[in-house]
Design an enzyme around this catalytic site. Sequence first.
Site, PDB file in Angstrom:
ATOM      1  N   ASN A  23       7.234   4.574   3.636  1.00 52.57           N
ATOM      2  CA  ASN A  23       7.415   6.016   3.832  1.00 52.57           C
ATOM      3  C   ASN A  23       8.801   6.364   4.352  1.00 52.57           C
ATOM      4  OD1 ASN A  23       4.828   6.805   2.955  1.00 52.57           O
ATOM      5  ND2 ASN A  23       3.966   6.118   4.902  1.00 52.57           N
ATOM      6  N   ASN A  50       0.494   1.734  -0.232  1.00 56.21           N
ATOM      7  CA  ASN A  50      -0.133   2.603  -1.227  1.00 56.21           C
ATOM      8  C   ASN A  50       0.786   3.704  -1.748  1.00 56.21           C
ATOM      9  OD1 ASN A  50      -0.618   3.355   1.591  1.00 56.21           O
ATOM     10  ND2 ASN A  50      -1.597   5.172   0.747  1.00 56.21           N
ATOM     11  N   HIS A  51       1.891   3.998  -1.040  1.00 58.22           N
ATOM     12  CA  HIS A  51       2.829   5.016  -1.532  1.00 58.22           C
ATOM     13  C   HIS A  51       3.998   4.417  -2.321  1.00 58.22           C
ATOM     14  CE1 HIS A  51       0.765   8.248   0.398  1.00 58.22           C
ATOM     15  NE2 HIS A  51       0.886   7.715   1.597  1.00 58.22           N
ATOM     16  N   HIS A 134      -1.607  -4.100   4.361  1.00 56.19           N
ATOM     17  CA  HIS A 134      -1.508  -2.645   4.413  1.00 56.19           C
ATOM     18  C   HIS A 134      -2.885  -2.066   4.119  1.00 56.19           C
ATOM     19  CE1 HIS A 134       1.102   0.882   4.403  1.00 56.19           C
ATOM     20  NE2 HIS A 134       0.292   1.389   3.506  1.00 56.19           N
ATOM     21  N   HIS A 161      -0.341   4.049  10.984  1.00 53.73           N
ATOM     22  CA  HIS A 161       0.705   4.654  11.805  1.00 53.73           C
ATOM     23  C   HIS A 161       0.345   4.673  13.292  1.00 53.73           C
ATOM     24  CE1 HIS A 161       2.504   7.201   8.259  1.00 53.73           C
ATOM     25  NE2 HIS A 161       1.913   6.112   7.815  1.00 53.73           N
TER      26      HIS A 161
HETATM   27 FE   LIG Z   1       0.196   3.516   3.579  1.00 50.85          FE
END
Ligand SMILES: [Fe+2]
Length: 242
Positions: A23, A50-51, A134, A161
Amino acid sequence: MEERLPALKEELGAGFCVVNAENTADGAGLTPRLADRLLAAGADALTLGNHVWRRKEIGPYLDSSDRVVRPANLASSSPGRGLAVVPAADGTPVAVLNLQGLLFMSTPISPFEVLDALVEEARAQARIVLLDFHAEATSEKVALSRLVDGRVTAVFGTHTHVQTSDARVQPGGTAAITDAGMTGPHDSVIGVKAELAIRRMQTGMGVRFEPASGGVRIEGALVECDAEGRALTCEAVRVPVP
Ligand SMILES: [Fe+2]
């Protein structure tokens, strides 16, 4: 990271640094330029999650990079790899692995299906093996960490996070932390301006997210290991960035 990481590595005596960079690009995805900047700032390897595909230009970069990995259990046709071997400060080879969880996530292949072969491939090239898992669910992260106990040096959970208080060395010698936390603005809802995240939840309507700016901290975990890759200590790291 550019401001604080070089000195932090020295203060902690860290000979190798892995950064989960999924991110970095305004809170979603990673661009080649930002990947290069993190590597120049002192990250030895970058992992994703996942991003990973939020910025399309990262695809070709992943194909050519030997330091940036994406989860190994994505579609086999997608660009990049889930394993990199990178030398530490003293030249020792370190294998960096990335896997994505199954629970509450859209993941094409179960991490448990590919784990053994991936770890074996890593161990054939390095005694020190670091795995970024992750994943969303604490149970899945604890279970996978236990499953690889004695086979890798450390399992760092990422994605939520929120740093967990369970940094530990397991009985077989594998360090683990369920979530290493977030490097970013903590005066926020996991990095997003609080009012925007709250409005989306209150209204159920599409609200464009923007990264917050207050309460910036570097969070992570510090693992010490022996020459065989067996973890000796594991502790959470939380450093405010003024
Ligand atoms: Fe993530």
